[in-house]
Design a protein around this motif. Structure first.
Motif, PDB file in Angstrom:
ATOM      1  N   VAL A 153       0.839  -1.192   0.000  1.00  0.00           N
ATOM      2  CA  VAL A 153       0.000   0.000   0.000  1.00  0.00           C
ATOM      3  C   VAL A 153       0.881   1.253   0.000  1.00  0.00           C
ATOM      4  O   VAL A 153       1.818   1.363   0.802  1.00  0.00           O
ATOM      5  N   VAL A 154       0.580   2.170  -0.902  1.00  0.00           N
ATOM      6  CA  VAL A 154       1.279   3.452  -0.959  1.00  0.00           C
ATOM      7  C   VAL A 154       0.230   4.563  -0.968  1.00  0.00           C
ATOM      8  O   VAL A 154      -0.657   4.574  -1.824  1.00  0.00           O
ATOM      9  N   LYS A 155       0.323   5.459  -0.017  1.00  0.00           N
ATOM     10  CA  LYS A 155      -0.604   6.597   0.060  1.00  0.00           C
ATOM     11  C   LYS A 155       0.003   7.790  -0.649  1.00  0.00           C
ATOM     12  O   LYS A 155       1.176   8.130  -0.453  1.00  0.00           O
ATOM     13  N   THR A 156      -0.816   8.446  -1.495  1.00  0.00           N
ATOM     14  CA  THR A 156      -0.337   9.649  -2.175  1.00  0.00           C
ATOM     15  C   THR A 156      -1.530  10.411  -2.760  1.00  0.00           C
ATOM     16  O   THR A 156      -2.653   9.890  -2.833  1.00  0.00           O
ATOM     17  N   LEU A 157      -1.298  11.646  -3.192  1.00  0.00           N
ATOM     18  CA  LEU A 157      -2.255  12.485  -3.924  1.00  0.00           C
ATOM     19  C   LEU A 157      -3.550  12.778  -3.162  1.00  0.00           C
ATOM     20  O   LEU A 157      -4.540  13.164  -3.777  1.00  0.00           O
ATOM     21  N   ASN A 158      -3.534  12.646  -1.842  1.00  0.00           N
ATOM     22  CA  ASN A 158      -4.765  12.862  -1.086  1.00  0.00           C
ATOM     23  C   ASN A 158      -4.814  14.206  -0.376  1.00  0.00           C
ATOM     24  O   ASN A 158      -5.694  14.440   0.449  1.00  0.00           O
ATOM     25  N   ILE A 202       4.021   3.603   6.345  1.00  0.00           N
ATOM     26  CA  ILE A 202       2.587   3.794   6.141  1.00  0.00           C
ATOM     27  C   ILE A 202       1.953   4.583   7.275  1.00  0.00           C
ATOM     28  O   ILE A 202       0.936   5.266   7.087  1.00  0.00           O
ATOM     29  N   ARG A 203       2.552   4.532   8.464  1.00  0.00           N
ATOM     30  CA  ARG A 203       2.006   5.280   9.601  1.00  0.00           C
ATOM     31  C   ARG A 203       1.972   6.781   9.327  1.00  0.00           C
ATOM     32  O   ARG A 203       1.129   7.504   9.880  1.00  0.00           O
ATOM     33  N   THR A 204       2.859   7.268   8.470  1.00  0.00           N
ATOM     34  CA  THR A 204       2.880   8.708   8.174  1.00  0.00           C
ATOM     35  C   THR A 204       1.649   9.154   7.407  1.00  0.00           C
ATOM     36  O   THR A 204       1.377  10.355   7.320  1.00  0.00           O
ATOM     37  N   ALA A 205       0.896   8.206   6.859  1.00  0.00           N
ATOM     38  CA  ALA A 205      -0.321   8.567   6.125  1.00  0.00           C
ATOM     39  C   ALA A 205      -1.366   9.206   7.028  1.00  0.00           C
ATOM     40  O   ALA A 205      -2.226   9.946   6.550  1.00  0.00           O
TER      41      ALA A 205
END
Length: 198
Positions: A110-115, A167-170
């Motif tokens: 899982v990669v979080k981005t563009l939010n 991922i915690r930084t999300a």
């Protein structure tokens, strides 16, 4: 060329799918017909979660087998809405949708981005008067590198992309959604994004 599945065909998903297609990728968009998301995810290398955040965890968890070994790019924010339909609070306080997805899908990267921006900026970052920032959160360095390359295909310059770490930084970037309703009420629905000034 990368095989990409975009799950969600609203404004966000449609915008991303069109831009990635123009960039030369093979893109499949999954609508809400039964089995469409599973079929799209099964054949893709990278899957983009552009479904409404409130139901994303349930939808993605149902695709655990299809998402095994894949990169899941999560661009959604999980919120409850206020009376005006704008985000009012976080669904996962003390955590994040991205963390919940990674826990539910341990064999998926899982990669979080563009939010942290309104959707038009995702695919046209140079439209703003000053450079925006796209943040990356995720556990797998290779997955984040692959997503970094997708962002450059969407017009993001290297210096506009910041890798925050795991991922915690999300949870920090997802909390930024709470700015959005206030900015919209103050300035209207015009494109904006968070930016780190240096």
């Amino acid at each position: 060329m990368t095989k990409i599945a975009v799950l969600g065909n609203g404004r966000v998903g449609g915008n991303l799918a069109a831009a990635l297609t123009r960039a030369g990728h093979q893109v499949t968009v999954a609508d809400r017909t039964p089995g469409a998301a599973a079929d799209a995810a099964r054949t893709a290398r990278i899957v983009i979660n552009a479904t409404p955040g409130a139901g994303s965890l349930e939808r993605m968890a149902a695709l655990r087998a299809e998402l095994r070994g894949k990169i899941l790019v999560d661009v959604s924010n999980a919120t409850t809405d206020g009376p005006d339909g704008l985000p009012a609070d976080l669904l996962h306080p003390g955590s994040s949708l991205a963390e919940q997805l990674q826990e539910a899908l341990p064999e998926t990267h899982v990669v979080k981005t563009l939010n942290t921006m309104l959707f038009p900026v995702m695919t046209a970052p140079a439209m703003l008067g000053q450079p925006p920032t796209a943040f990356l959160s995720g556990e797998d360095p290779q997955a984040k590198q692959a997503v970094h390359e997708l962002l450059t295909d969407l017009g993001w310059q290297k210096e506009w992309i910041t890798d925050l770490g795991g991922i915690r930084t999300a949870r920090a970037t997802e909390a930024a959604i709470l700015f959005v309703p206030h900015v919209i009420r103050a300035s209207g629905f015009t494109p904006f994004a968070l930016s780190i000034a240096r």
